[in-house]
Design a protein around this motif. Structure first.
Motif, PDB file in Angstrom:
ATOM      1  N   TYR A   1      -4.891   0.931   4.171  1.00  0.00           N
ATOM      2  CA  TYR A   1      -5.029   1.334   2.770  1.00  0.00           C
ATOM      3  C   TYR A   1      -5.572   0.181   1.915  1.00  0.00           C
ATOM      4  O   TYR A   1      -6.441   0.385   1.053  1.00  0.00           O
ATOM      5  CB  TYR A   1      -3.691   1.811   2.201  1.00  0.00           C
TER       6      TYR A   1
ATOM      7  N   TYR B   1      -6.537   0.599  -2.075  1.00  0.00           N
ATOM      8  CA  TYR B   1      -5.377   1.345  -2.564  1.00  0.00           C
ATOM      9  C   TYR B   1      -4.632   0.560  -3.644  1.00  0.00           C
ATOM     10  O   TYR B   1      -4.493  -0.662  -3.548  1.00  0.00           O
ATOM     11  CB  TYR B   1      -4.434   1.655  -1.400  1.00  0.00           C
TER      12      TYR B   1
ATOM     13  N   GLY C   1      -8.113   3.780  -1.955  1.00  0.00           N
ATOM     14  CA  GLY C   1      -7.245   4.241  -0.874  1.00  0.00           C
ATOM     15  C   GLY C   1      -7.735   5.468  -0.143  1.00  0.00           C
ATOM     16  O   GLY C   1      -7.069   5.931   0.782  1.00  0.00           O
TER      17      GLY C   1
END
Length: 74
Positions: free
Chosen positions: A26, A31, A51
């Motif tokens: 991620y 993210y 993300g």
């Protein structure tokens, strides 16, 4: 590394190692982490695609989560 090789690798990882591997995917995709732990490890900066994962990355995350469940990490 092939899927089989990764599965063998995940089998031997601790819960915290699995957490790191999953969240690193991620983080590589920008993210915006919300937990203090994740922000400490990966930083607070986020960027596009925020993300959003490719299909192969999502499969990898799903595989890691299966191992986290098997090991009672989640």
């Amino acid at each position: 590394m092939s899927g089989t090789a990764m599965a063998e690798s995940y089998r031997t990882m601790s819960c915290s190692e699995l957490w790191y591997e999953r969240n690193a995917i991620y983080a590589d995709n920008g993210y915006c982490f919300k937990t203090a732990k994740a922000r400490r490890v990966f930083g607070s900066a986020c960027f596009p695609p925020y993300g959003k994962l490719s299909r192969s990355e999502q499969r990898e995350v799903d595989a890691i989560r299966r191992w986290e469940r098997r090991k009672d990490c989640l």
